[in-house]
Design a protein around this motif. Structure first.
Motif, PDB file in Angstrom:
ATOM      1  N   GLN A   8       0.826  -1.203   0.000  1.00 23.69           N
ATOM      2  CA  GLN A   8       0.000   0.000   0.000  1.00 23.69           C
ATOM      3  C   GLN A   8       0.863   1.257   0.000  1.00 23.69           C
ATOM      4  O   GLN A   8       0.549   2.228  -0.649  1.00 23.69           O
ATOM      5  CB  GLN A   8      -0.933  -0.019   1.206  1.00 23.69           C
ATOM      6  CG  GLN A   8      -2.072  -1.006   1.042  1.00 23.69           C
ATOM      7  CD  GLN A   8      -2.975  -1.020   2.257  1.00 23.69           C
ATOM      8  OE1 GLN A   8      -2.669  -0.427   3.283  1.00 23.69           O
ATOM      9  NE2 GLN A   8      -4.103  -1.727   2.128  1.00 23.69           N
ATOM     10  N   ARG A   9       1.965   1.257   0.768  1.00 22.37           N
ATOM     11  CA  ARG A   9       2.863   2.413   0.777  1.00 22.37           C
ATOM     12  C   ARG A   9       3.515   2.602  -0.594  1.00 22.37           C
ATOM     13  O   ARG A   9       3.660   3.696  -1.085  1.00 22.37           O
ATOM     14  CB  ARG A   9       3.946   2.251   1.847  1.00 22.37           C
ATOM     15  CG  ARG A   9       3.567   2.928   3.127  1.00 22.37           C
ATOM     16  CD  ARG A   9       4.711   2.934   4.080  1.00 22.37           C
ATOM     17  NE  ARG A   9       4.657   1.663   4.815  1.00 22.37           N
ATOM     18  CZ  ARG A   9       5.675   1.008   5.303  1.00 22.37           C
ATOM     19  NH1 ARG A   9       6.881   1.473   5.153  1.00 22.37           N
ATOM     20  NH2 ARG A   9       5.537  -0.108   5.934  1.00 22.37           N
ATOM     21  N   GLY A  10       3.895   1.537  -1.223  1.00 23.39           N
ATOM     22  CA  GLY A  10       4.509   1.614  -2.549  1.00 23.39           C
ATOM     23  C   GLY A  10       3.538   2.167  -3.578  1.00 23.39           C
ATOM     24  O   GLY A  10       3.894   2.944  -4.453  1.00 23.39           O
ATOM     25  N   PHE A  11       2.276   1.761  -3.466  1.00 24.97           N
ATOM     26  CA  PHE A  11       1.254   2.267  -4.380  1.00 24.97           C
ATOM     27  C   PHE A  11       1.052   3.774  -4.188  1.00 24.97           C
ATOM     28  O   PHE A  11       0.922   4.522  -5.141  1.00 24.97           O
ATOM     29  CB  PHE A  11      -0.054   1.506  -4.157  1.00 24.97           C
ATOM     30  CG  PHE A  11      -1.171   2.009  -5.039  1.00 24.97           C
ATOM     31  CD1 PHE A  11      -1.171   1.751  -6.393  1.00 24.97           C
ATOM     32  CD2 PHE A  11      -2.211   2.753  -4.496  1.00 24.97           C
ATOM     33  CE1 PHE A  11      -2.189   2.220  -7.197  1.00 24.97           C
ATOM     34  CE2 PHE A  11      -3.222   3.229  -5.291  1.00 24.97           C
ATOM     35  CZ  PHE A  11      -3.223   2.955  -6.646  1.00 24.97           C
ATOM     36  N   GLY A  12       1.067   4.247  -2.934  1.00 21.95           N
ATOM     37  CA  GLY A  12       0.912   5.671  -2.635  1.00 21.95           C
ATOM     38  C   GLY A  12       2.085   6.484  -3.160  1.00 21.95           C
ATOM     39  O   GLY A  12       1.917   7.583  -3.675  1.00 21.95           O
ATOM     40  N   ASN A  13       3.289   5.948  -3.051  1.00 18.34           N
ATOM     41  CA  ASN A  13       4.468   6.651  -3.562  1.00 18.34           C
ATOM     42  C   ASN A  13       4.422   6.762  -5.088  1.00 18.34           C
ATOM     43  O   ASN A  13       4.772   7.800  -5.650  1.00 18.34           O
ATOM     44  CB  ASN A  13       5.750   5.936  -3.145  1.00 18.34           C
ATOM     45  CG  ASN A  13       6.042   6.152  -1.673  1.00 18.34           C
ATOM     46  OD1 ASN A  13       5.547   7.118  -1.080  1.00 18.34           O
ATOM     47  ND2 ASN A  13       6.827   5.262  -1.094  1.00 18.34           N
ATOM     48  N   ARG A  14       4.017   5.677  -5.757  1.00 17.59           N
ATOM     49  CA  ARG A  14       3.917   5.719  -7.219  1.00 17.59           C
ATOM     50  C   ARG A  14       2.847   6.715  -7.659  1.00 17.59           C
ATOM     51  O   ARG A  14       3.009   7.433  -8.632  1.00 17.59           O
ATOM     52  CB  ARG A  14       3.574   4.320  -7.763  1.00 17.59           C
ATOM     53  CG  ARG A  14       4.814   3.493  -7.991  1.00 17.59           C
ATOM     54  CD  ARG A  14       4.477   2.188  -8.652  1.00 17.59           C
ATOM     55  NE  ARG A  14       4.122   1.249  -7.574  1.00 17.59           N
ATOM     56  CZ  ARG A  14       3.262   0.261  -7.679  1.00 17.59           C
ATOM     57  NH1 ARG A  14       2.634   0.044  -8.802  1.00 17.59           N
ATOM     58  NH2 ARG A  14       3.002  -0.528  -6.665  1.00 17.59           N
ATOM     59  N   LYS A  15       1.762   6.762  -6.941  1.00 18.94           N
ATOM     60  CA  LYS A  15       0.680   7.690  -7.279  1.00 18.94           C
ATOM     61  C   LYS A  15       1.166   9.142  -7.150  1.00 18.94           C
ATOM     62  O   LYS A  15       0.936   9.971  -8.032  1.00 18.94           O
ATOM     63  CB  LYS A  15      -0.515   7.437  -6.364  1.00 18.94           C
ATOM     64  CG  LYS A  15      -1.744   8.233  -6.723  1.00 18.94           C
ATOM     65  CD  LYS A  15      -2.906   7.849  -5.846  1.00 18.94           C
ATOM     66  CE  LYS A  15      -4.139   8.651  -6.202  1.00 18.94           C
ATOM     67  NZ  LYS A  15      -5.264   8.298  -5.359  1.00 18.94           N
ATOM     68  N   ARG A  16       1.856   9.443  -6.048  1.00 12.96           N
ATOM     69  CA  ARG A  16       2.413  10.797  -5.866  1.00 12.96           C
ATOM     70  C   ARG A  16       3.425  11.133  -6.948  1.00 12.96           C
ATOM     71  O   ARG A  16       3.438  12.233  -7.475  1.00 12.96           O
ATOM     72  CB  ARG A  16       3.060  10.907  -4.485  1.00 12.96           C
ATOM     73  CG  ARG A  16       2.070  11.186  -3.407  1.00 12.96           C
ATOM     74  CD  ARG A  16       2.774  11.508  -2.100  1.00 12.96           C
ATOM     75  NE  ARG A  16       2.105  10.726  -1.069  1.00 12.96           N
ATOM     76  CZ  ARG A  16       2.670   9.831  -0.301  1.00 12.96           C
ATOM     77  NH1 ARG A  16       3.946   9.569  -0.393  1.00 12.96           N
ATOM     78  NH2 ARG A  16       1.961   9.166   0.574  1.00 12.96           N
ATOM     79  N   ARG A  17       4.277  10.168  -7.256  1.00 15.19           N
ATOM     80  CA  ARG A  17       5.288  10.383  -8.292  1.00 15.19           C
ATOM     81  C   ARG A  17       4.623  10.665  -9.640  1.00 15.19           C
ATOM     82  O   ARG A  17       5.004  11.587 -10.355  1.00 15.19           O
ATOM     83  CB  ARG A  17       6.205   9.168  -8.405  1.00 15.19           C
ATOM     84  CG  ARG A  17       7.323   9.376  -9.412  1.00 15.19           C
ATOM     85  CD  ARG A  17       8.095   8.130  -9.706  1.00 15.19           C
ATOM     86  NE  ARG A  17       7.192   7.239 -10.461  1.00 15.19           N
ATOM     87  CZ  ARG A  17       7.271   5.936 -10.480  1.00 15.19           C
ATOM     88  NH1 ARG A  17       8.186   5.309  -9.767  1.00 15.19           N
ATOM     89  NH2 ARG A  17       6.432   5.214 -11.196  1.00 15.19           N
ATOM     90  N   ILE A  19       1.620  11.886 -10.194  1.00 13.74           N
ATOM     91  CA  ILE A  19       0.983  13.208 -10.135  1.00 13.74           C
ATOM     92  C   ILE A  19       2.029  14.307 -10.323  1.00 13.74           C
ATOM     93  O   ILE A  19       1.824  15.259 -11.078  1.00 13.74           O
ATOM     94  CB  ILE A  19       0.215  13.383  -8.809  1.00 13.74           C
ATOM     95  CG1 ILE A  19      -1.027  12.483  -8.803  1.00 13.74           C
ATOM     96  CG2 ILE A  19      -0.187  14.842  -8.585  1.00 13.74           C
ATOM     97  CD1 ILE A  19      -1.765  12.437  -7.481  1.00 13.74           C
ATOM     98  N   CYS A  20       3.160  14.193  -9.667  1.00  7.32           N
ATOM     99  CA  CYS A  20       4.236  15.195  -9.805  1.00  7.32           C
ATOM    100  C   CYS A  20       4.760  15.244 -11.241  1.00  7.32           C
ATOM    101  O   CYS A  20       4.989  16.325 -11.787  1.00  7.32           O
ATOM    102  CB  CYS A  20       5.381  14.892  -8.842  1.00  7.32           C
ATOM    103  SG  CYS A  20       4.985  15.288  -7.134  1.00  7.32           S
ATOM    104  N   ILE A  21       4.953  14.093 -11.853  1.00  6.34           N
ATOM    105  CA  ILE A  21       5.423  14.060 -13.243  1.00  6.34           C
ATOM    106  C   ILE A  21       4.381  14.704 -14.154  1.00  6.34           C
ATOM    107  O   ILE A  21       4.714  15.502 -15.039  1.00  6.34           O
ATOM    108  CB  ILE A  21       5.742  12.610 -13.682  1.00  6.34           C
ATOM    109  CG1 ILE A  21       7.004  12.117 -12.973  1.00  6.34           C
ATOM    110  CG2 ILE A  21       5.921  12.527 -15.194  1.00  6.34           C
ATOM    111  CD1 ILE A  21       7.308  10.641 -13.195  1.00  6.34           C
ATOM    112  N   GLY A  22       3.115  14.385 -13.951  1.00  5.55           N
ATOM    113  CA  GLY A  22       2.036  14.971 -14.758  1.00  5.55           C
ATOM    114  C   GLY A  22       1.984  16.483 -14.622  1.00  5.55           C
ATOM    115  O   GLY A  22       1.854  17.213 -15.609  1.00  5.55           O
TER     116      GLY A  22
END
Length: 176
Positions: A8-17, A19-22
């Motif tokens: 779950q933490r890994g999924f949250g980090n990928r989601k934030r990453r 969003i930042c890239i977008g």
């Protein structure tokens, strides 16, 4: 439980990453589009001046034969149109229209500072006052008056600034 928490933490980090890239890509695209517009569509262009009419308002010429002098009083009305081809407004400084006789300035009409909106044409009417004493200093004035013609020319230069997005400024000079 420990494995599920890591996933779950890994999924949250990928989601934030993601969003930042977008957001970063979107910001770069917006800046790129603004720069392209600033150097193409919004590029500062020189305004166009057209002289609509020149009229002699007042002319008084007297020949003083004993002194071999000419007394001249002259007022000229000039009607101009200034067209701003820019996609943004333009402000211009105080300037003057000049009257020239045989290479020497003999008249002047002040043009007050102002603003011209985007793609607008502004009519201007100026009254030019002629400095008769400068005519007198030219030795050919008497001959020209006797011949019935005065070789006159005009010169006007208006300098201004165009501000794009209140960040990029360009200067414009117009003259005729």
């Amino acid at each position: 439980m420990d494995i599920e928490a890591k996933n779950q933490r890994g999924f949250g980090n990928r989601k934030r990453r993601n969003i930042c890239i977008g957001l970063g890509v979107t910001l770069i695209l917006i800046i790129l589009i603004l720069v392209i517009l600033a150097f193409t569509v919004f590029k500062a262009k020189d305004p166009v001046i057209t002289v609509d009419s020149v009229a002699l308002d007042n002319l008084s010429v007297r020949l003083d034969m004993p002194k071999l002098t000419v007394n001249i009083n002259l007022t000229i009305a000039v009607s101009l149109t200034v067209e701003n081809p820019n996609k943004v407004g333009m402000t211009y400084k105080d300037s003057a229209a000049l009257l020239i006789y045989r290479g020497e300035q003999v008249g002047e009409a002040p043009i007050p500072a102002g603003k011209i909106s985007a793609d607008e044409s502004v009519p201007m009417n100026v009254l030019m006052t002629v400095m008769a004493d400068r005519f007198m200093s030219n030795s050919q004035t008497f001959n020209d008056v006797v011949a019935g013609s005065l070789p006159l020319s005009t010169n006007t230069k208006i300098s201004g600034k165009v501000s794009i997005f209140n960040m990029i400024q360009g200067s414009c000079d117009l003259g005729f």
